[in-house]
Design a protein around this motif. Structure first.
Motif, PDB file in Angstrom:
ATOM      1  N   LEU A  52       0.816  -1.217   0.000  1.00 24.41           N
ATOM      2  CA  LEU A  52       0.000   0.000   0.000  1.00 24.41           C
ATOM      3  C   LEU A  52       0.848   1.264   0.000  1.00 24.41           C
ATOM      4  CD1 LEU A  52      -2.900  -0.983   2.432  1.00 24.41           C
ATOM      5  CD2 LEU A  52      -2.940  -0.870  -0.056  1.00 24.41           C
ATOM      6  N   VAL A  53       1.984   1.238   0.679  1.00 25.13           N
ATOM      7  CA  VAL A  53       2.864   2.413   0.697  1.00 25.13           C
ATOM      8  C   VAL A  53       3.353   2.729  -0.705  1.00 25.13           C
ATOM      9  CG1 VAL A  53       5.067   3.326   1.557  1.00 25.13           C
ATOM     10  CG2 VAL A  53       3.569   2.064   3.099  1.00 25.13           C
ATOM     11  N   GLY A  54       3.679   1.700  -1.460  1.00 25.77           N
ATOM     12  CA  GLY A  54       4.097   1.902  -2.848  1.00 25.77           C
ATOM     13  C   GLY A  54       2.977   2.482  -3.690  1.00 25.77           C
ATOM     14  N   MET A  55       1.763   1.964  -3.497  1.00 25.17           N
ATOM     15  CA  MET A  55       0.601   2.481  -4.227  1.00 25.17           C
ATOM     16  C   MET A  55       0.338   3.943  -3.871  1.00 25.17           C
ATOM     17  SD  MET A  55      -2.102  -0.601  -3.812  1.00 25.17           S
ATOM     18  CE  MET A  55      -1.577  -2.285  -3.877  1.00 25.17           C
ATOM     19  N   TYR A  56       0.391   4.243  -2.565  1.00 27.12           N
ATOM     20  CA  TYR A  56       0.127   5.599  -2.094  1.00 27.12           C
ATOM     21  C   TYR A  56       1.157   6.579  -2.661  1.00 27.12           C
ATOM     22  CZ  TYR A  56      -0.129   9.613   0.999  1.00 27.12           C
ATOM     23  OH  TYR A  56      -0.211  10.895   1.479  1.00 27.12           O
ATOM     24  N   ASN A  57       2.430   6.234  -2.565  1.00 28.99           N
ATOM     25  CA  ASN A  57       3.465   7.148  -3.042  1.00 28.99           C
ATOM     26  C   ASN A  57       3.449   7.290  -4.560  1.00 28.99           C
ATOM     27  OD1 ASN A  57       4.562   8.076  -0.595  1.00 28.99           O
ATOM     28  ND2 ASN A  57       5.674   6.164  -0.338  1.00 28.99           N
ATOM     29  N   ALA A  89     -10.517   1.795  -0.516  1.00 29.98           N
ATOM     30  CA  ALA A  89     -11.535   0.752  -0.642  1.00 29.98           C
ATOM     31  C   ALA A  89     -11.000  -0.614  -0.243  1.00 29.98           C
ATOM     32  CB  ALA A  89     -12.075   0.706  -2.066  1.00 29.98           C
ATOM     33  N   SER A  90      -9.700  -0.803  -0.366  1.00 21.97           N
ATOM     34  CA  SER A  90      -9.153  -2.121  -0.039  1.00 21.97           C
ATOM     35  C   SER A  90      -8.643  -2.224   1.388  1.00 21.97           C
ATOM     36  CB  SER A  90      -8.016  -2.474  -0.997  1.00 21.97           C
ATOM     37  OG  SER A  90      -6.920  -1.608  -0.796  1.00 21.97           O
ATOM     38  N   SER A  91      -8.463  -1.100   2.064  1.00 16.12           N
ATOM     39  CA  SER A  91      -7.820  -1.180   3.377  1.00 16.12           C
ATOM     40  C   SER A  91      -8.565  -0.478   4.509  1.00 16.12           C
ATOM     41  CB  SER A  91      -6.405  -0.608   3.285  1.00 16.12           C
ATOM     42  OG  SER A  91      -6.456   0.755   2.918  1.00 16.12           O
ATOM     43  N   ARG A  93     -10.960   0.101   7.507  1.00 15.68           N
ATOM     44  CA  ARG A  93     -11.402  -0.901   8.472  1.00 15.68           C
ATOM     45  C   ARG A  93     -12.877  -1.273   8.316  1.00 15.68           C
ATOM     46  NH1 ARG A  93     -10.778   3.338  13.221  1.00 15.68           N
ATOM     47  NH2 ARG A  93     -12.866   4.166  13.191  1.00 15.68           N
ATOM     48  N   TRP A  94     -13.727  -0.330   7.915  1.00 15.67           N
ATOM     49  CA  TRP A  94     -15.142  -0.653   7.723  1.00 15.67           C
ATOM     50  C   TRP A  94     -15.347  -1.524   6.496  1.00 15.67           C
ATOM     51  CZ3 TRP A  94     -18.092  -0.306  11.692  1.00 15.67           C
ATOM     52  CH2 TRP A  94     -17.831   0.653  12.666  1.00 15.67           C
ATOM     53  N   VAL A  95     -14.590  -1.277   5.462  1.00 13.04           N
ATOM     54  CA  VAL A  95     -14.679  -2.107   4.260  1.00 13.04           C
ATOM     55  C   VAL A  95     -14.201  -3.521   4.588  1.00 13.04           C
ATOM     56  CG1 VAL A  95     -13.780  -2.438   1.922  1.00 13.04           C
ATOM     57  CG2 VAL A  95     -14.478  -0.163   2.673  1.00 13.04           C
ATOM     58  N   LEU A  96     -13.108  -3.625   5.334  1.00  5.84           N
ATOM     59  CA  LEU A  96     -12.607  -4.938   5.728  1.00  5.84           C
ATOM     60  C   LEU A  96     -13.618  -5.668   6.607  1.00  5.84           C
ATOM     61  CD1 LEU A  96      -8.880  -4.021   6.471  1.00  5.84           C
ATOM     62  CD2 LEU A  96      -9.807  -5.139   4.438  1.00  5.84           C
ATOM     63  N   LEU A  97     -14.280  -4.934   7.497  1.00  6.40           N
ATOM     64  CA  LEU A  97     -15.301  -5.536   8.352  1.00  6.40           C
ATOM     65  C   LEU A  97     -16.472  -6.049   7.519  1.00  6.40           C
ATOM     66  CD1 LEU A  97     -16.544  -6.155  11.141  1.00  6.40           C
ATOM     67  CD2 LEU A  97     -17.480  -3.841  11.109  1.00  6.40           C
ATOM     68  N   LEU A  98     -16.921  -5.269   6.545  1.00  2.25           N
ATOM     69  CA  LEU A  98     -18.025  -5.698   5.693  1.00  2.25           C
ATOM     70  C   LEU A  98     -17.656  -6.946   4.886  1.00  2.25           C
ATOM     71  CD1 LEU A  98     -19.361  -2.244   4.499  1.00  2.25           C
ATOM     72  CD2 LEU A  98     -20.542  -3.872   5.996  1.00  2.25           C
ATOM     73  N   HIS A  99     -16.415  -6.996   4.400  1.00  2.00           N
ATOM     74  CA  HIS A  99     -15.965  -8.197   3.691  1.00  2.00           C
ATOM     75  C   HIS A  99     -15.981  -9.401   4.633  1.00  2.00           C
ATOM     76  CE1 HIS A  99     -14.845  -6.937  -0.322  1.00  2.00           C
ATOM     77  NE2 HIS A  99     -14.241  -5.871   0.164  1.00  2.00           N
ATOM     78  N   ALA A 100     -15.508  -9.205   5.859  1.00  2.00           N
ATOM     79  CA  ALA A 100     -15.487 -10.302   6.832  1.00  2.00           C
ATOM     80  C   ALA A 100     -16.907 -10.779   7.145  1.00  2.00           C
ATOM     81  CB  ALA A 100     -14.771  -9.861   8.105  1.00  2.00           C
ATOM     82  N   GLY A 125     -18.297   0.566  -4.363  1.00  2.00           N
ATOM     83  CA  GLY A 125     -17.342   0.582  -5.470  1.00  2.00           C
ATOM     84  C   GLY A 125     -16.223  -0.433  -5.352  1.00  2.00           C
ATOM     85  N   THR A 126     -16.345  -1.397  -4.430  1.00  2.47           N
ATOM     86  CA  THR A 126     -15.278  -2.391  -4.318  1.00  2.47           C
ATOM     87  C   THR A 126     -15.472  -3.476  -5.365  1.00  2.47           C
ATOM     88  OG1 THR A 126     -16.391  -3.839  -2.730  1.00  2.47           O
ATOM     89  CG2 THR A 126     -15.111  -1.992  -1.832  1.00  2.47           C
ATOM     90  N   ARG A 127     -14.379  -3.902  -5.945  1.00  2.00           N
ATOM     91  CA  ARG A 127     -14.413  -4.892  -7.019  1.00  2.00           C
ATOM     92  C   ARG A 127     -14.939  -6.232  -6.507  1.00  2.00           C
ATOM     93  NH1 ARG A 127     -10.735  -8.703  -9.222  1.00  2.00           N
ATOM     94  NH2 ARG A 127     -11.072  -8.966 -11.441  1.00  2.00           N
ATOM     95  N   HIS A 128     -14.436  -6.678  -5.347  1.00  5.25           N
ATOM     96  CA  HIS A 128     -14.850  -7.983  -4.829  1.00  5.25           C
ATOM     97  C   HIS A 128     -16.328  -7.979  -4.437  1.00  5.25           C
ATOM     98  CE1 HIS A 128     -10.936  -9.753  -5.094  1.00  5.25           C
ATOM     99  NE2 HIS A 128     -10.403  -8.745  -4.439  1.00  5.25           N
ATOM    100  N   GLY A 129     -16.799  -6.867  -3.891  1.00  5.79           N
ATOM    101  CA  GLY A 129     -18.226  -6.775  -3.576  1.00  5.79           C
ATOM    102  C   GLY A 129     -19.051  -6.909  -4.838  1.00  5.79           C
ATOM    103  N   ASN A 130     -18.605  -6.275  -5.912  1.00  4.63           N
ATOM    104  CA  ASN A 130     -19.318  -6.347  -7.178  1.00  4.63           C
ATOM    105  C   ASN A 130     -19.311  -7.773  -7.726  1.00  4.63           C
ATOM    106  OD1 ASN A 130     -20.671  -5.404  -9.480  1.00  4.63           O
ATOM    107  ND2 ASN A 130     -18.758  -5.132 -10.564  1.00  4.63           N
ATOM    108  N   LEU A 131     -18.168  -8.428  -7.691  1.00  6.36           N
ATOM    109  CA  LEU A 131     -18.061  -9.809  -8.202  1.00  6.36           C
ATOM    110  C   LEU A 131     -18.912 -10.768  -7.378  1.00  6.36           C
ATOM    111  CD1 LEU A 131     -14.242  -9.995  -8.964  1.00  6.36           C
ATOM    112  CD2 LEU A 131     -16.109  -9.857 -10.616  1.00  6.36           C
TER     113      LEU A 131
END
Length: 133
Positions: A52-57, A89-91, A93-100, A125-131
């Motif tokens: 994620l740090v690489g993506m952010y930077n 969307a991928s990290s 905490r609420w999104v992670l909780l909803l996935h769990a 807008g999460t890809r996995h939620g859509n799939l």
């Protein structure tokens, strides 16, 4: 190691090229000295390896106009926004909780509950939620 695909080495080298001194990169002078262009190459590589740090930077340097591949200011903004949204969307905490909760519902045979959580994630807008929906 960075050129062989090791994400931690890519981040360390990217931070050194960017002039960021922290942790393992304190006192490190990269080959050829400080270079935003080289930092971007290694941040992109680390991001592609899931860091994620690489993506952010990468998104940050793109927004600042330091990616020579993206010269149009509007395109720069759109790419940076899309990257930042993807990170959130991928990290978050609420999104992670909803996935769990969706996975838990599915594993316990609650198909309707799993579908509702997946539909909600899809609307976010999460890809996995859509799939999964």
């Amino acid at each position: 190691a960075a050129d062989m695909g090791y994400a931690n080495a890519q981040l360390i080298l990217a931070h050194a090229y960017a002039g960021i001194e922290s942790g393992n990169s304190v006192g490190v002078t990269p080959p050829g000295g400080r270079s935003d262009e080289s930092a971007l190459v290694y941040f992109k590589a680390a991001g592609a390896n899931g860091r994620l740090v690489g993506m952010y930077n990468t998104a940050l340097l793109t927004a600042q106009g330091k990616d020579p591949a993206v010269v149009d200011p509007d395109e720069r903004c759109q790419q940076a926004y899309a990257s930042m949204y993807s990170i959130a969307a991928s990290s978050h905490r609420w999104v992670l909780l909803l996935h769990a909760l969706a996975r838990k519902s599915y594993s316990e045979g609650d198909d309707e509950g799993s579908l509702l959580f997946s539909m909600f994630l899809s609307e976010l807008g999460t890809r996995h939620g859509n799939l999964n929906a």
